[in-house]
Design a protein around this motif. Structure first.
Motif, PDB file in Angstrom:
ATOM      1  N   UNK A 178      -4.517  -0.728   7.364  1.00 25.64           N
ATOM      2  CA  UNK A 178      -4.175   0.521   6.684  1.00 25.64           C
ATOM      3  C   UNK A 178      -3.668   1.522   7.716  1.00 25.64           C
ATOM      4  N   UNK A 179      -2.633   2.286   7.344  1.00 26.36           N
ATOM      5  CA  UNK A 179      -2.116   3.365   8.179  1.00 26.36           C
ATOM      6  C   UNK A 179      -2.266   4.672   7.419  1.00 26.36           C
ATOM      7  N   UNK A 184      -0.591  10.902   3.547  1.00 29.19           N
ATOM      8  CA  UNK A 184      -0.158   9.621   2.990  1.00 29.19           C
ATOM      9  C   UNK A 184      -0.924   8.484   3.644  1.00 29.19           C
ATOM     10  N   UNK A 185      -1.178   7.440   2.850  1.00 26.07           N
ATOM     11  CA  UNK A 185      -1.846   6.253   3.366  1.00 26.07           C
ATOM     12  C   UNK A 185      -1.202   5.013   2.757  1.00 26.07           C
ATOM     13  N   UNK A 207       1.382   1.575  -1.558  1.00 24.41           N
ATOM     14  CA  UNK A 207       0.644   2.827  -1.435  1.00 24.41           C
ATOM     15  C   UNK A 207      -0.849   2.543  -1.543  1.00 24.41           C
ATOM     16  N   UNK A 208      -1.636   3.174  -0.693  1.00 22.48           N
ATOM     17  CA  UNK A 208      -3.075   2.905  -0.659  1.00 22.48           C
ATOM     18  C   UNK A 208      -3.736   3.115  -2.016  1.00 22.48           C
ATOM     19  N   UNK A 209      -3.235   4.047  -2.815  1.00 21.72           N
ATOM     20  CA  UNK A 209      -3.839   4.331  -4.112  1.00 21.72           C
ATOM     21  C   UNK A 209      -3.689   3.163  -5.082  1.00 21.72           C
ATOM     22  N   UNK A 212      -5.874  -1.624  -4.564  1.00 23.98           N
ATOM     23  CA  UNK A 212      -6.844  -2.455  -5.264  1.00 23.98           C
ATOM     24  C   UNK A 212      -6.212  -3.204  -6.427  1.00 23.98           C
ATOM     25  N   UNK A 213      -5.253  -2.586  -7.065  1.00 20.37           N
ATOM     26  CA  UNK A 213      -4.615  -3.205  -8.228  1.00 20.37           C
ATOM     27  C   UNK A 213      -3.680  -4.340  -7.830  1.00 20.37           C
ATOM     28  N   UNK A 214      -2.992  -4.201  -6.715  1.00 27.01           N
ATOM     29  CA  UNK A 214      -1.960  -5.180  -6.355  1.00 27.01           C
ATOM     30  C   UNK A 214      -2.344  -6.062  -5.164  1.00 27.01           C
TER      31      UNK A 214
END
Length: 230
Positions: A178-179, A184-185, A207-209, A212-214
């Motif tokens: 993770x960056x 932004x993450x 995108x970090x948000x 979990x979904x992808x």
């Protein structure tokens, strides 16, 4: 479970999971990955030029590239498209609704039609190395890549997991990282490998948000990378 005492980078588990050839990845040396989290350096661009690609390859070709003995399970790939570049010597799967696009300094790249931050890209540079093991210990190699090649000065990198796989006699490293910056993450998998006198790097992230979904979907992409003999 071990941890490394290093500045800036936060380490999660870096012990490989069960070793089996079902995991397919590619490998790159600490100086081989030519892209940061944003784009490649100009010095690499002279070498990293996009090549013609083969899309929609037939079942016979895909089977020959991913034989049953290689350990890469083809089940569950109904929603993926095989990308094969016989000229530059590599192949991987990407979601079948992703579209080809130009990613500066990379040889190939695909992105989600509506969420362009969900993408995969591949780059390579020349090397005299023959195998990723020549680069040094896996944890050191990956730390140097994430800390010094992938992340910008304004970003804090975190490495969550590292794995090594051997497929058809070739070694691959795959890792999740993770960056994070102030606003932004981004989280991604990277697979690195050496072959054909080249260091190959595949990065697939989102995108970090949305991670979990992808995550599971993108893991398939990272695992499918394979270097071909040219």
């Amino acid at each position: 479970m071990a941890t490394l005492s290093v500045p800036v980078v936060k380490w999660g588990s870096f012990l490989p999971k069960q070793q089996n050839s079902a995991y397919r990845c590619t490998a790159l040396p600490s100086g081989a990955i030519n892209s940061s989290s944003m784009e490649a350096t100009s010095s690499e661009e002279s070498f990293l030029k996009r090549r013609p690609i083969l899309l929609g390859v037939g079942g016979a070709l895909v089977t020959s590239l991913f034989p049953a003995t290689s350990g890469f399970a083809k089940e569950g790939l109904e929603n993926y498209q095989a990308f094969v570049d016989l000229k530059d010597g590599y192949t991987y799967y990407h979601p079948d609704d992703w579209v080809d696009f130009d990613f500066r300094g990379h040889d190939s790249a695909f992105k989600d039609r509506y969420l362009p931050l969900q993408n995969v890209r591949v780059s390579f540079i020349p090397t005299d190395k023959k195998d990723v093991h020549e680069l040094g210990p896996m944890d050191e190699v990956i730390y140097n890549l994430v800390k010094h090649k992938f992340s910008a000065p304004t970003q804090t990198p975190t490495i969550f997991d590292m794995q090594e796989r051997t497929v058809d006699g070739r070694n691959y490293y795959t890792f999740e990282y993770d960056l994070t910056s102030k606003n932004f993450s981004r989280t991604a998998f990277a697979t690195i490998a050496i072959g054909n006198g080249r260091y190959y790097t595949l990065i697939v992230g989102a995108n970090e948000r949305r991670w979990k979904k992808v995550r599971n979907q993108l893991k398939v992409v990272a695992d499918s990378f394979k270097v071909l003999e040219i």
